[in-house]
Design a protein around this motif. Structure first.
Motif, PDB file in Angstrom:
ATOM      1  N   ASP A  31       0.851  -1.194   0.000  1.00 44.60           N
ATOM      2  CA  ASP A  31       0.000   0.000   0.000  1.00 44.60           C
ATOM      3  C   ASP A  31       0.882   1.238   0.000  1.00 44.60           C
ATOM      4  OD1 ASP A  31      -2.395  -1.356  -0.009  1.00 44.60           O
ATOM      5  OD2 ASP A  31      -2.615  -1.356   2.173  1.00 44.60           O
ATOM      6  N   CYS A  32       0.658   2.095  -0.997  1.00 46.06           N
ATOM      7  CA  CYS A  32       1.409   3.340  -1.132  1.00 46.06           C
ATOM      8  C   CYS A  32       0.490   4.516  -0.843  1.00 46.06           C
ATOM      9  CB  CYS A  32       1.982   3.455  -2.542  1.00 46.06           C
ATOM     10  SG  CYS A  32       2.705   5.070  -2.918  1.00 46.06           S
ATOM     11  N   GLY A  33       0.891   5.389   0.040  1.00 50.43           N
ATOM     12  CA  GLY A  33       0.094   6.560   0.362  1.00 50.43           C
ATOM     13  C   GLY A  33       0.478   7.759  -0.487  1.00 50.43           C
ATOM     14  N   GLU A  56       1.693   8.274 -10.769  1.00 46.99           N
ATOM     15  CA  GLU A  56       2.091   7.493 -11.941  1.00 46.99           C
ATOM     16  C   GLU A  56       3.433   6.787 -11.720  1.00 46.99           C
ATOM     17  OE1 GLU A  56       2.707   8.064 -16.773  1.00 46.99           O
ATOM     18  OE2 GLU A  56       1.551   9.535 -15.618  1.00 46.99           O
ATOM     19  N   VAL A  57       4.372   7.474 -11.083  1.00 47.67           N
ATOM     20  CA  VAL A  57       5.663   6.843 -10.796  1.00 47.67           C
ATOM     21  C   VAL A  57       5.467   5.672  -9.824  1.00 47.67           C
ATOM     22  CG1 VAL A  57       7.942   7.161  -9.776  1.00 47.67           C
ATOM     23  CG2 VAL A  57       6.989   8.919 -11.267  1.00 47.67           C
ATOM     24  N   ALA A  58       4.597   5.860  -8.820  1.00 53.05           N
ATOM     25  CA  ALA A  58       4.331   4.780  -7.859  1.00 53.05           C
ATOM     26  C   ALA A  58       3.764   3.553  -8.568  1.00 53.05           C
ATOM     27  CB  ALA A  58       3.365   5.264  -6.780  1.00 53.05           C
ATOM     28  N   LYS A  59       2.858   3.766  -9.514  1.00 58.45           N
ATOM     29  CA  LYS A  59       2.270   2.647 -10.240  1.00 58.45           C
ATOM     30  C   LYS A  59       3.317   1.944 -11.106  1.00 58.45           C
ATOM     31  CE  LYS A  59      -2.284   4.886 -10.339  1.00 58.45           C
ATOM     32  NZ  LYS A  59      -3.256   5.646 -11.179  1.00 58.45           N
ATOM     33  N   LEU A  60       4.227   2.717 -11.706  1.00 60.55           N
ATOM     34  CA  LEU A  60       5.308   2.120 -12.482  1.00 60.55           C
ATOM     35  C   LEU A  60       6.197   1.242 -11.606  1.00 60.55           C
ATOM     36  CD1 LEU A  60       6.606   4.990 -14.828  1.00 60.55           C
ATOM     37  CD2 LEU A  60       5.523   2.853 -15.534  1.00 60.55           C
ATOM     38  N   VAL A  61       6.503   1.743 -10.424  1.00 60.58           N
ATOM     39  CA  VAL A  61       7.376   1.003  -9.507  1.00 60.58           C
ATOM     40  C   VAL A  61       6.695  -0.274  -9.035  1.00 60.58           C
ATOM     41  CG1 VAL A  61       8.391   1.070  -7.192  1.00 60.58           C
ATOM     42  CG2 VAL A  61       8.753   2.966  -8.771  1.00 60.58           C
ATOM     43  N   LEU A  62       5.412  -0.182  -8.683  1.00 60.79           N
ATOM     44  CA  LEU A  62       4.683  -1.372  -8.244  1.00 60.79           C
ATOM     45  C   LEU A  62       4.651  -2.421  -9.355  1.00 60.79           C
ATOM     46  CD1 LEU A  62       1.732   0.322  -6.331  1.00 60.79           C
ATOM     47  CD2 LEU A  62       3.483  -1.132  -5.318  1.00 60.79           C
ATOM     48  N   ALA A  63       4.442  -1.967 -10.586  1.00 59.29           N
ATOM     49  CA  ALA A  63       4.428  -2.898 -11.715  1.00 59.29           C
ATOM     50  C   ALA A  63       5.801  -3.539 -11.896  1.00 59.29           C
ATOM     51  CB  ALA A  63       4.006  -2.169 -12.990  1.00 59.29           C
ATOM     52  N   ARG A  70      -1.686  -0.916  -4.101  1.00 56.65           N
ATOM     53  CA  ARG A  70      -2.715   0.119  -4.118  1.00 56.65           C
ATOM     54  C   ARG A  70      -2.063   1.469  -3.836  1.00 56.65           C
ATOM     55  NH1 ARG A  70      -7.233  -1.560   0.110  1.00 56.65           N
ATOM     56  NH2 ARG A  70      -5.363  -1.634   1.445  1.00 56.65           N
ATOM     57  N   VAL A  71      -2.495   2.483  -4.586  1.00 59.62           N
ATOM     58  CA  VAL A  71      -2.093   3.852  -4.292  1.00 59.62           C
ATOM     59  C   VAL A  71      -3.280   4.503  -3.600  1.00 59.62           C
ATOM     60  CG1 VAL A  71      -1.307   6.042  -5.248  1.00 59.62           C
ATOM     61  CG2 VAL A  71      -0.566   3.892  -6.298  1.00 59.62           C
ATOM     62  N   LEU A  72      -3.098   4.841  -2.319  1.00 63.99           N
ATOM     63  CA  LEU A  72      -4.201   5.278  -1.477  1.00 63.99           C
ATOM     64  C   LEU A  72      -4.079   6.767  -1.166  1.00 63.99           C
ATOM     65  CD1 LEU A  72      -4.144   2.272   1.032  1.00 63.99           C
ATOM     66  CD2 LEU A  72      -5.581   2.550  -1.009  1.00 63.99           C
ATOM     67  N   PRO A  73      -5.034   7.581  -1.646  1.00 62.85           N
ATOM     68  CA  PRO A  73      -4.977   9.026  -1.393  1.00 62.85           C
ATOM     69  C   PRO A  73      -5.567   9.380  -0.035  1.00 62.85           C
ATOM     70  CG  PRO A  73      -6.849   8.520  -2.790  1.00 62.85           C
ATOM     71  CD  PRO A  73      -6.134   7.211  -2.547  1.00 62.85           C
ATOM     72  N   GLY A  74      -5.101  10.490   0.505  1.00 64.72           N
ATOM     73  CA  GLY A  74      -5.631  10.976   1.774  1.00 64.72           C
ATOM     74  C   GLY A  74      -5.110  12.362   2.067  1.00 64.72           C
ATOM     75  N   ARG A  84       3.987   6.362   9.661  1.00 65.98           N
ATOM     76  CA  ARG A  84       4.666   6.223  10.957  1.00 65.98           C
ATOM     77  C   ARG A  84       4.047   5.101  11.800  1.00 65.98           C
ATOM     78  NH1 ARG A  84       6.116  11.530  14.232  1.00 65.98           N
ATOM     79  NH2 ARG A  84       7.183   9.873  15.388  1.00 65.98           N
ATOM     80  N   LEU A  85       2.736   4.914  11.652  1.00 64.38           N
ATOM     81  CA  LEU A  85       2.039   3.894  12.439  1.00 64.38           C
ATOM     82  C   LEU A  85       2.050   2.521  11.769  1.00 64.38           C
ATOM     83  CD1 LEU A  85      -1.024   6.043  13.563  1.00 64.38           C
ATOM     84  CD2 LEU A  85       0.881   5.272  15.006  1.00 64.38           C
ATOM     85  N   GLY A  86       2.666   2.399  10.595  1.00 62.80           N
ATOM     86  CA  GLY A  86       2.747   1.118   9.914  1.00 62.80           C
ATOM     87  C   GLY A  86       1.501   0.734   9.145  1.00 62.80           C
ATOM     88  N   ARG A  87       0.608   1.676   8.917  1.00 61.97           N
ATOM     89  CA  ARG A  87      -0.616   1.382   8.168  1.00 61.97           C
ATOM     90  C   ARG A  87      -0.395   1.469   6.665  1.00 61.97           C
ATOM     91  NH1 ARG A  87      -4.265   5.324  12.028  1.00 61.97           N
ATOM     92  NH2 ARG A  87      -4.266   3.983  13.889  1.00 61.97           N
ATOM     93  N   LEU A  88       0.711   2.059   6.250  1.00 59.96           N
ATOM     94  CA  LEU A  88       1.110   2.116   4.853  1.00 59.96           C
ATOM     95  C   LEU A  88       2.504   1.524   4.737  1.00 59.96           C
ATOM     96  CD1 LEU A  88       0.024   5.779   3.959  1.00 59.96           C
ATOM     97  CD2 LEU A  88      -1.042   3.696   3.080  1.00 59.96           C
ATOM     98  N   ASP A  89       2.797   0.959   3.564  1.00 61.09           N
ATOM     99  CA  ASP A  89       4.126   0.407   3.341  1.00 61.09           C
ATOM    100  C   ASP A  89       5.117   1.488   2.922  1.00 61.09           C
ATOM    101  OD1 ASP A  89       3.609  -2.524   3.712  1.00 61.09           O
ATOM    102  OD2 ASP A  89       2.153  -2.106   2.122  1.00 61.09           O
ATOM    103  N   PHE A  90       4.657   2.400   2.082  1.00 61.09           N
ATOM    104  CA  PHE A  90       5.513   3.509   1.681  1.00 61.09           C
ATOM    105  C   PHE A  90       4.655   4.664   1.203  1.00 61.09           C
ATOM    106  CE2 PHE A  90       4.872   1.108  -2.194  1.00 61.09           C
ATOM    107  CZ  PHE A  90       4.963   1.999  -3.250  1.00 61.09           C
ATOM    108  N   VAL A  91       5.291   5.818   1.034  1.00 58.71           N
ATOM    109  CA  VAL A  91       4.609   7.024   0.566  1.00 58.71           C
ATOM    110  C   VAL A  91       5.375   7.554  -0.634  1.00 58.71           C
ATOM    111  CG1 VAL A  91       4.116   9.448   1.111  1.00 58.71           C
ATOM    112  CG2 VAL A  91       3.550   7.651   2.762  1.00 58.71           C
ATOM    113  N   CYS A  92       4.665   7.957  -1.661  1.00 62.76           N
ATOM    114  CA  CYS A  92       5.317   8.505  -2.848  1.00 62.76           C
ATOM    115  C   CYS A  92       5.362  10.030  -2.763  1.00 62.76           C
ATOM    116  CB  CYS A  92       4.587   8.073  -4.118  1.00 62.76           C
ATOM    117  SG  CYS A  92       2.876   8.664  -4.275  1.00 62.76           S
ATOM    118  N   GLY A  93       6.346  10.609  -3.437  1.00 61.14           N
ATOM    119  CA  GLY A  93       6.385  12.056  -3.588  1.00 61.14           C
ATOM    120  C   GLY A  93       6.574  12.846  -2.310  1.00 61.14           C
TER     121      GLY A  93
END
Length: 248
Positions: A31-33, A56-63, A70-74, A84-93
């Motif tokens: 999961d990418c935030g 778009e870069v996150a999707k390229l990397v996942l592929a 999943r790229v999850l917006p918020g 920080r709480l471990g609810r996401l694996d990484f954050v893009c940008g």
């Protein structure tokens, strides 16, 4: 004793049927935030789906990693807290700076992002950061501008208001609720244009903050995988066309 052995064998067979399959690290879903409301970097398109350069870069990397992702917006603060709480694996940008390096580990940057201060063009009284003292300004935490104001001893003298998106910040500027907006140059210009609001830039000398993927400080395995994927995309020429399309 025989019935005990038969029972044990039956139990073992049942466990084999019910036990989850072992999944390697490479196959584990990720999961990418990302933020929303920061075009052209991170925003939601007309269908409400993640869009922008970083998405778009996150999707390229996942592929490239060959995993389900999943790229999850918020809201940005929520995205950072979730990492920080471990609810996401990484954050893009995420802009890389000293403060954030206390909490996160970063890949090599894949572009830079310049941050400035926007004011309305018809407000001729605001020409420097000193003119903002005692005024309300919309801005983010840990930006280059915030560090610049701190170095000048002006950070506490300017009322910085945190907003959910840069679009909200620009609407507040248009409505007169703030006198300035701290934002990446490309973001502010695009959103001001959408608002039909002429703006001026107060440039505080940001040379451009490096931008990369962020992971939890201790997640060296994922950091290496992301780094390798980015490097492969650069080497094969798949990354530069994406940067060119969004940045120019």
């Amino acid at each position: 004793m025989r019935w005990i052995l038969q029972f044990s064998w039956a139990a073992y067979c049942l466990w084999l049927l019910l036990a989850p399959a072992v999944v390697s690290a490479e196959e584990t879903p990720l999961d990418c935030g990302m933020a929303r409301g920061y075009p052209p970097y991170q925003y939601l398109d007309a269908q409400g789906k993640p869009a922008g350069l970083d998405a778009e870069v996150a999707k390229l990397v996942l592929a490239r990693l060959g995993v389900t992702g999943r790229v999850l917006p918020g809201d940005w603060d929520d995205v950072v807290a979730s990492l920080r709480l471990g609810r996401l694996d990484f954050v893009c940008g995420m802009e890389i700076n000293h403060d954030r390096e206390h909490f996160f580990a970063f890949t090599t940057p894949y572009y830079t992002r310049k941050v400035v201060i926007f004011v309305r063009r018809d407000e001729t009284g605001f020409k420097s950061v000193e003119d903002l003292v005692g005024k309300a300004v919309a801005g983010d935490r840990h930006s280059f501008v915030e560090h610049y104001l701190k170095e000048l001893g002006l950070l506490d003298a300017i009322r910085i208001i945190r907003t959910r998106t840069k679009d909200q910040s620009m609407r507040m500027l248009k409505d007169g609720k703030v006198v300035a907006v701290i934002a990446p140059l490309a973001v502010g210009r695009l959103l001001a244009g959408r608002q039909g609001m002429p703006v001026r830039v107060i440039d505080v000398g940001d040379p451009g903050s490096p931008v990369g993927f962020a992971v939890e400080k201790s997640n060296d395995v994922l950091l290496k995988r992301l780094e390798n994927a980015l490097e492969e995309l650069k080497r094969e020429g798949a990354l530069q066309p994406v940067l060119d399309r969004w940045l120019h």
